[in-house]
Design a protein around this motif. Structure first.
Motif, PDB file in Angstrom:
ATOM      1  N   LEU A  25       0.843  -1.201   0.000  1.00 52.84           N
ATOM      2  CA  LEU A  25       0.000   0.000   0.000  1.00 52.84           C
ATOM      3  C   LEU A  25       0.875   1.247   0.000  1.00 52.84           C
ATOM      4  O   LEU A  25       1.713   1.425   0.893  1.00 52.84           O
ATOM      5  N   LYS A  26       0.671   2.110  -0.995  1.00 58.06           N
ATOM      6  CA  LYS A  26       1.357   3.405  -0.994  1.00 58.06           C
ATOM      7  C   LYS A  26       0.367   4.398  -0.378  1.00 58.06           C
ATOM      8  O   LYS A  26      -0.654   4.747  -0.978  1.00 58.06           O
ATOM      9  N   MET A  27       0.683   4.812   0.857  1.00 63.76           N
ATOM     10  CA  MET A  27      -0.316   5.450   1.731  1.00 63.76           C
ATOM     11  C   MET A  27      -0.461   6.961   1.504  1.00 63.76           C
ATOM     12  O   MET A  27      -0.208   7.773   2.399  1.00 63.76           O
ATOM     13  N   ASP A  28      -0.950   7.331   0.303  1.00 63.96           N
ATOM     14  CA  ASP A  28      -1.102   8.755   0.028  1.00 63.96           C
ATOM     15  C   ASP A  28      -2.300   9.393   0.723  1.00 63.96           C
ATOM     16  O   ASP A  28      -2.465  10.622   0.680  1.00 63.96           O
ATOM     17  N   ALA A  29      -3.097   8.576   1.397  1.00 64.39           N
ATOM     18  CA  ALA A  29      -4.129   9.134   2.276  1.00 64.39           C
ATOM     19  C   ALA A  29      -3.481   9.978   3.379  1.00 64.39           C
ATOM     20  O   ALA A  29      -4.134  10.824   3.981  1.00 64.39           O
ATOM     21  N   LEU A  30      -2.196   9.744   3.629  1.00 62.88           N
ATOM     22  CA  LEU A  30      -1.497  10.452   4.718  1.00 62.88           C
ATOM     23  C   LEU A  30      -0.837  11.753   4.254  1.00 62.88           C
ATOM     24  O   LEU A  30      -0.148  12.408   5.051  1.00 62.88           O
ATOM     25  N   GLN A  31      -1.025  12.126   2.999  1.00 65.11           N
ATOM     26  CA  GLN A  31      -0.508  13.432   2.554  1.00 65.11           C
ATOM     27  C   GLN A  31      -1.138  14.548   3.397  1.00 65.11           C
ATOM     28  O   GLN A  31      -2.253  14.400   3.888  1.00 65.11           O
ATOM     29  N   PRO A  32      -0.449  15.677   3.549  1.00 62.68           N
ATOM     30  CA  PRO A  32      -1.011  16.748   4.382  1.00 62.68           C
ATOM     31  C   PRO A  32      -2.385  17.247   3.920  1.00 62.68           C
ATOM     32  O   PRO A  32      -3.183  17.674   4.743  1.00 62.68           O
ATOM     33  N   SER A  33      -2.691  17.172   2.624  1.00 63.72           N
ATOM     34  CA  SER A  33      -4.026  17.580   2.167  1.00 63.72           C
ATOM     35  C   SER A  33      -4.996  16.397   2.166  1.00 63.72           C
ATOM     36  O   SER A  33      -6.160  16.546   1.799  1.00 63.72           O
ATOM     37  N   GLY A  34      -4.527  15.215   2.556  1.00 66.45           N
ATOM     38  CA  GLY A  34      -5.400  14.041   2.671  1.00 66.45           C
ATOM     39  C   GLY A  34      -5.563  13.225   1.397  1.00 66.45           C
ATOM     40  O   GLY A  34      -6.295  12.238   1.392  1.00 66.45           O
ATOM     41  N   SER A  35      -4.904  13.625   0.317  1.00 65.45           N
ATOM     42  CA  SER A  35      -4.950  12.811  -0.900  1.00 65.45           C
ATOM     43  C   SER A  35      -3.672  13.025  -1.700  1.00 65.45           C
ATOM     44  O   SER A  35      -2.915  13.968  -1.446  1.00 65.45           O
ATOM     45  N   PHE A  36      -3.467  12.163  -2.705  1.00 61.53           N
ATOM     46  CA  PHE A  36      -2.290  12.266  -3.587  1.00 61.53           C
ATOM     47  C   PHE A  36      -2.246  13.595  -4.325  1.00 61.53           C
ATOM     48  O   PHE A  36      -1.209  13.981  -4.862  1.00 61.53           O
ATOM     49  N   LYS A  37      -3.386  14.302  -4.408  1.00 64.04           N
ATOM     50  CA  LYS A  37      -3.471  15.464  -5.312  1.00 64.04           C
ATOM     51  C   LYS A  37      -2.416  16.527  -5.035  1.00 64.04           C
ATOM     52  O   LYS A  37      -1.999  17.239  -5.942  1.00 64.04           O
ATOM     53  N   ILE A  38      -1.964  16.623  -3.779  1.00 64.23           N
ATOM     54  CA  ILE A  38      -0.972  17.653  -3.458  1.00 64.23           C
ATOM     55  C   ILE A  38       0.340  17.420  -4.209  1.00 64.23           C
ATOM     56  O   ILE A  38       1.110  18.365  -4.429  1.00 64.23           O
ATOM     57  N   ARG A  39       0.607  16.191  -4.639  1.00 67.69           N
ATOM     58  CA  ARG A  39       1.854  15.951  -5.399  1.00 67.69           C
ATOM     59  C   ARG A  39       1.881  16.809  -6.666  1.00 67.69           C
ATOM     60  O   ARG A  39       2.822  17.578  -6.895  1.00 67.69           O
ATOM     61  N   GLY A  40       0.849  16.671  -7.491  1.00 67.11           N
ATOM     62  CA  GLY A  40       0.807  17.411  -8.753  1.00 67.11           C
ATOM     63  C   GLY A  40       0.444  18.870  -8.551  1.00 67.11           C
ATOM     64  O   GLY A  40       1.049  19.766  -9.146  1.00 67.11           O
ATOM     65  N   VAL A  41      -0.562  19.092  -7.701  1.00 70.34           N
ATOM     66  CA  VAL A  41      -0.998  20.470  -7.445  1.00 70.34           C
ATOM     67  C   VAL A  41       0.140  21.267  -6.818  1.00 70.34           C
ATOM     68  O   VAL A  41       0.369  22.429  -7.174  1.00 70.34           O
ATOM     69  N   GLY A  42       0.862  20.654  -5.904  1.00 75.63           N
ATOM     70  CA  GLY A  42       1.980  21.344  -5.254  1.00 75.63           C
ATOM     71  C   GLY A  42       3.051  21.735  -6.265  1.00 75.63           C
ATOM     72  O   GLY A  42       3.517  22.880  -6.289  1.00 75.63           O
ATOM     73  N   LEU A  43       3.396  20.780  -7.145  1.00 72.92           N
ATOM     74  CA  LEU A  43       4.426  21.081  -8.150  1.00 72.92           C
ATOM     75  C   LEU A  43       3.934  22.164  -9.104  1.00 72.92           C
ATOM     76  O   LEU A  43       4.665  23.105  -9.435  1.00 72.92           O
ATOM     77  N   ALA A  44       2.676  22.067  -9.532  1.00 74.57           N
ATOM     78  CA  ALA A  44       2.130  23.072 -10.473  1.00 74.57           C
ATOM     79  C   ALA A  44       2.101  24.454  -9.813  1.00 74.57           C
ATOM     80  O   ALA A  44       2.520  25.442 -10.420  1.00 74.57           O
ATOM     81  N   CYS A  45       1.637  24.528  -8.576  1.00 76.46           N
ATOM     82  CA  CYS A  45       1.550  25.832  -7.905  1.00 76.46           C
ATOM     83  C   CYS A  45       2.942  26.441  -7.714  1.00 76.46           C
ATOM     84  O   CYS A  45       3.134  27.643  -7.919  1.00 76.46           O
ATOM     85  N   GLU A  46       3.922  25.615  -7.349  1.00 76.09           N
ATOM     86  CA  GLU A  46       5.289  26.135  -7.187  1.00 76.09           C
ATOM     87  C   GLU A  46       5.818  26.682  -8.516  1.00 76.09           C
ATOM     88  O   GLU A  46       6.458  27.731  -8.559  1.00 76.09           O
ATOM     89  N   GLU A  47       5.535  25.954  -9.596  1.00 80.77           N
ATOM     90  CA  GLU A  47       6.013  26.383 -10.917  1.00 80.77           C
ATOM     91  C   GLU A  47       5.317  27.681 -11.347  1.00 80.77           C
ATOM     92  O   GLU A  47       5.966  28.615 -11.815  1.00 80.77           O
ATOM     93  N   TYR A  48       3.991  27.762 -11.141  1.00 76.14           N
ATOM     94  CA  TYR A  48       3.271  28.984 -11.529  1.00 76.14           C
ATOM     95  C   TYR A  48       3.734  30.170 -10.679  1.00 76.14           C
ATOM     96  O   TYR A  48       3.829  31.295 -11.171  1.00 76.14           O
ATOM     97  N   ALA A  49       4.050  29.924  -9.409  1.00 73.17           N
ATOM     98  CA  ALA A  49       4.562  31.012  -8.553  1.00 73.17           C
ATOM     99  C   ALA A  49       5.911  31.496  -9.082  1.00 73.17           C
ATOM    100  O   ALA A  49       6.171  32.704  -9.143  1.00 73.17           O
ATOM    101  N   ARG A  50       6.761  30.542  -9.496  1.00 70.09           N
ATOM    102  CA  ARG A  50       8.071  30.906 -10.072  1.00 70.09           C
ATOM    103  C   ARG A  50       7.899  31.746 -11.331  1.00 70.09           C
ATOM    104  O   ARG A  50       8.688  32.623 -11.611  1.00 70.09           O
TER     105      ARG A  50
END
Ligand SMILES: *Cc1c(COP(=O)(O)O)cnc(C)c1O
Length: 305
Positions: A25-50
């Motif tokens: 089990l890859k436990m992405d339920a434990l991400q700080p936002s509660g789902s895997f979505k922060i992986r992609g959303v986090g990278l996209a938001c950092e890139e758009y901020a840059r």
């Protein structure tokens, strides 16, 4: 520093016993936002901020909107999330808890989305829930982490909504030299946009979305997910709402973690010991998580479904 965390990779003894396989089990339920979505959303938001963007806009009342709100708070940038009137109190509260501005507009998601797009100016970044190469690049980190633990599964099980997680996992497989690893995609019967598309060899649009797995509710998968599904060893599976909900219920006891039916769908395939697992020994399940269902709601669904 990325906005997501490196999540645990656990061997599930209960699921391994049921299937007589090794279930990981890859436990992405434990991400700080509660789902895997922060992986992609986090990278996209950092890139758009840059790139100089100063505000993030989302039209998701689910885990994508919550991840955007989390990313904005961490990056110190304002976030606007536009959701339709049908969005649950719980989802609204979770978005507000991340200090995003919540705008409730329209009867349907399409109306909320139109309003969100009308708010955009040049310094805003619109964060799509599943259709953006930056999201896939970010989601791919889930496979980098598995590879870094020197665990090579024989197959991967994951849930599909619009196909962003699937596209990201495929990118992760490619960049780790695992391009030919079989993937079993799981949807519920009211959200089976990828299964129908593969069946008809055409990226069909479902007339309606039904059932409890609201986070899988994309009427049409993104082009990238469709073309990957047509060109790689992918087996689309469909489970019932009842199976997805029962999997959530059992997972609480087995692993003491609450997930949405969207994630329960993938676990249901394993709890049911699907024949699609027959050919494999080590199977990786992406526990994608989701925070929009309460324990009480999961318990009541198990009585009504
Ligand atoms: C978004 C989401 C999915 C589906 O992801 P897609 O990228 O839309 O395919 C599955 N499970 C959960 C919990 C989600 O939030």
């Amino acid at each position: 520093m990325p906005l997501h965390i490196n999540t645990p990779l656990l061997e599930s003894l209960p699921l391994s016993a049921i299937t007589r396989k090794h279930i990981w089990l890859k436990m992405d339920a434990l991400q700080p936002s509660g789902s895997f979505k922060i992986r992609g959303v986090g990278l996209a938001c950092e890139e758009y901020a840059r790139q100089g963007k100063t505000r993030f806009v989302s039209s998701s009342g689910g885990n994508a909107g919550i991840a955007v709100a989390y990313a904005g708070r961490k990056l110190g940038l304002p976030v606007v999330v536009v959701v339709p009137e049908s969005t649950s109190e719980r989802a609204c509260a979770l978005i507000r808890e991340q200090q995003a501005t919540l705008v409730v507009q329209g009867a349907t998601w399409a109306e909320a989305n139109t309003h969100a797009l009308s708010l955009l100016n040049d310094s805003d970044a619109f964060i799509h829930p599943f259709d953006d190469p930056l999201l896939w690049q970010g989601h791919a980190s889930i496979i980098d982490e598995v590879a870094a633990e020197a665990m090579r599964p024989d197959a991967i099980v994951l849930s599909v909504g619009g196909g962003g997680l699937f596209a990201g996992v495929m990118e992760g497989l490619q960049r780790n030299g695992w391009a030919d690893m079989p993937v079993i995609t799981v949807e519920t019967d009211g959200t089976a946009s990828l299964a129908r598309a593969v069946e008809q060899r055409d990226r069909v649009t479902l007339p309606t979305i039904t059932g409890v797995a609201t986070s899988l509710g994309a009427k049409q998968v993104c082009e990238q997910a469709f073309s990957l599904a047509m060109s790689h060893p992918v087996s689309p599976a469909v489970v019932t709402d009842r199976q997805a909900v029962q999997a959530c219920r059992r997972f609480i006891d087995d692993h003491r973690v609450l997930i949405e039916p969207a994630c329960g769908a993938s676990l249901a395939l394993v709890y049911e010991a699907s024949h699609l697992l027959n050919d494999y020994e080590n199977i990786l399940v992406i526990v994608c998580g989701g925070v929009t269902a309460s324990v009480e709601q999961v318990m009541s669904w198990t009585e009504t479904h």
